[in-house]
Design a protein around this motif. Sequence first.
Motif, PDB file in Angstrom:
ATOM      1  N   LEU A  45      -4.959   4.200   1.003  1.00  0.00           N
ATOM      2  CA  LEU A  45      -4.279   3.850   2.241  1.00  0.00           C
ATOM      3  C   LEU A  45      -5.315   3.986   3.356  1.00  0.00           C
ATOM      4  O   LEU A  45      -5.711   5.091   3.692  1.00  0.00           O
ATOM      5  CB  LEU A  45      -3.122   4.822   2.451  1.00  0.00           C
ATOM      6  CG  LEU A  45      -1.992   4.433   3.386  1.00  0.00           C
ATOM      7  CD1 LEU A  45      -1.399   3.089   3.005  1.00  0.00           C
ATOM      8  CD2 LEU A  45      -0.906   5.497   3.353  1.00  0.00           C
ATOM      9  N   SER A  85      -7.221  -0.092  -4.511  1.00  0.00           N
ATOM     10  CA  SER A  85      -8.165   0.278  -3.463  1.00  0.00           C
ATOM     11  C   SER A  85      -8.534   1.754  -3.618  1.00  0.00           C
ATOM     12  O   SER A  85      -7.650   2.614  -3.749  1.00  0.00           O
ATOM     13  CB  SER A  85      -7.501   0.021  -2.105  1.00  0.00           C
ATOM     14  OG  SER A  85      -8.023   0.887  -1.144  1.00  0.00           O
ATOM     15  N   SER A 120      -5.104  -0.684   6.877  1.00  0.00           N
ATOM     16  CA  SER A 120      -3.868  -1.117   6.204  1.00  0.00           C
ATOM     17  C   SER A 120      -2.650  -0.498   6.888  1.00  0.00           C
ATOM     18  O   SER A 120      -1.593  -1.116   6.976  1.00  0.00           O
ATOM     19  CB  SER A 120      -3.898  -0.805   4.709  1.00  0.00           C
ATOM     20  OG  SER A 120      -3.927   0.576   4.486  1.00  0.00           O
ATOM     21  N   GLU A 131       0.843  -1.202   0.000  1.00  0.00           N
ATOM     22  CA  GLU A 131       0.000   0.000   0.000  1.00  0.00           C
ATOM     23  C   GLU A 131       0.888   1.265   0.000  1.00  0.00           C
ATOM     24  O   GLU A 131       1.965   1.238   0.591  1.00  0.00           O
ATOM     25  CB  GLU A 131      -0.878   0.030   1.254  1.00  0.00           C
ATOM     26  CG  GLU A 131      -1.739  -1.195   1.442  1.00  0.00           C
ATOM     27  CD  GLU A 131      -3.065  -1.102   0.691  1.00  0.00           C
ATOM     28  OE1 GLU A 131      -3.391  -0.001   0.192  1.00  0.00           O
ATOM     29  OE2 GLU A 131      -3.751  -2.117   0.604  1.00  0.00           O
ATOM     30  N   PRO A 132       0.473   2.373  -0.592  1.00  0.00           N
ATOM     31  CA  PRO A 132      -0.839   2.565  -1.208  1.00  0.00           C
ATOM     32  C   PRO A 132      -0.945   1.837  -2.551  1.00  0.00           C
ATOM     33  O   PRO A 132       0.045   1.738  -3.284  1.00  0.00           O
ATOM     34  CB  PRO A 132      -0.904   4.077  -1.420  1.00  0.00           C
ATOM     35  CG  PRO A 132       0.508   4.522  -1.461  1.00  0.00           C
ATOM     36  CD  PRO A 132       1.294   3.573  -0.620  1.00  0.00           C
ATOM     37  N   SER A 133      -2.140   1.318  -2.821  1.00  0.00           N
ATOM     38  CA  SER A 133      -2.373   0.569  -4.049  1.00  0.00           C
ATOM     39  C   SER A 133      -3.514   1.205  -4.828  1.00  0.00           C
ATOM     40  O   SER A 133      -4.517   1.617  -4.231  1.00  0.00           O
ATOM     41  CB  SER A 133      -2.719  -0.876  -3.701  1.00  0.00           C
ATOM     42  OG  SER A 133      -3.323  -1.497  -4.800  1.00  0.00           O
ATOM     43  N   HIS A 145       2.038  -0.397   4.534  1.00  0.00           N
ATOM     44  CA  HIS A 145       2.769   0.693   3.861  1.00  0.00           C
ATOM     45  C   HIS A 145       4.280   0.585   4.113  1.00  0.00           C
ATOM     46  O   HIS A 145       5.040   1.467   3.728  1.00  0.00           O
ATOM     47  CB  HIS A 145       2.259   2.063   4.325  1.00  0.00           C
ATOM     48  CG  HIS A 145       2.365   2.289   5.799  1.00  0.00           C
ATOM     49  ND1 HIS A 145       1.831   1.433   6.739  1.00  0.00           N
ATOM     50  CD2 HIS A 145       2.971   3.266   6.504  1.00  0.00           C
ATOM     51  CE1 HIS A 145       2.087   1.890   7.940  1.00  0.00           C
ATOM     52  NE2 HIS A 145       2.792   3.001   7.828  1.00  0.00           N
TER      53      HIS A 145
END
Length: 332
Positions: free
Chosen positions: A208, A204, A212, A199-201, A218
Amino acid sequence: MNKIRSYIKGVGHNVPDRVVTNDELSKLMDTTDQWIVERTGIKERRFADEGVGPSDLAIPAVENALQDANLSKDDIDLIIFATISSDYYIPGAGCILQDKMGFGNIGAFDIKTSCAGFIYGISMADQYIKSGTFDNILLVCSEVQSTTMDLSDRGRNTAVIFGDGAGAIVLSSTTEDRGILSTHLHSDGKNVKELWLKEPSTKSSNRLSKESIERGDHFLFMNGREVFRHAVKRFPETINESLEFNGLTSEDIDLLVPHQANLRISDMIQKKMGLPDNKVFNNIQKYGNTTAASIPICLSEAKKEGRINNNDLVVCAAFGAGFLWGSTVIKW
Ligand code: ACO
């Protein structure tokens, strides 16, 4: 007419001033200097100050490389920036460096090929030069990994390994019988989750989330045993394929520069290749694993220490997240 080749005309490096010893880490997490030295060979690493990104670390490295090449910014045709820790998510660090250093409006792009960044970058730069497209290319490899480390007990197997730093080379055209003799590149994406920063992805819409962050998604995650197992197989494999490709053997190597993943990995490669200590360059003891930057930092130090001279056969090999791996053979 002799065909065009590319060669390393200049090399430079820069590491942050802040030294972080194993003892300092042991105040933040349950670890010891003895454990870290025995398992990794690392005695200390460098961490960038708050607010310093890979493009900032790169500037003195690039200045050194240009000086070493006896070239000015105006001579450079293209910037390739290898990093997995770019200053921002968008855009890449290459164009940030272009502006900060006042290069002309030349092309500048990032490549995200983890610890194999130098090998992938030199392979691309070599093709541009051999095709006659460009004469002088700046390959910058710079990483700030310290901010991706979980500096608590939870992250101790990964956090003790990585450090920050930058290395740069100027790759230039020549018709002399020297330079990049070959590059070999590989990947195996089955292993993405063995070494990743989840993450961040973009998958999604939250990018973030609170959850998560609590899970530590992260931070860089590494399955050290899996990475180790694959690395000790892939390094010798790719070194041997590049030697074979050029009709050479390990006896022809003047200096092997392995990506500085872990001193135990380097020692195993050295043993498998049957090389004496003076033919392998390591500096992980001082800097930890600086991801894409490790090989050009080594090349820069090795050159300054007189361990690389004109006409030497230098072999570089790397393995990292993806997994991605590869090698290059250079007649300096
Ligand atoms: N300090 C003290 N103990 C630790 C630490 C630490 N920093 N980290 C893990 N341990 C403990 C573990 O909890 C475990 O304890 P347990 O037996 O009670 O469960 C024990 O040490 C052994 O843990 P392992 O993870 O199995 O340790 P290993 O011997 O595999 O060493 C290491 C870990 C150093 C990460 C090793 O796996 C390694 O070097 N792997 C390769 C990693 C690497 O090189 N990565 C970079 C290459 S890829 C790239 O460059 C992007």
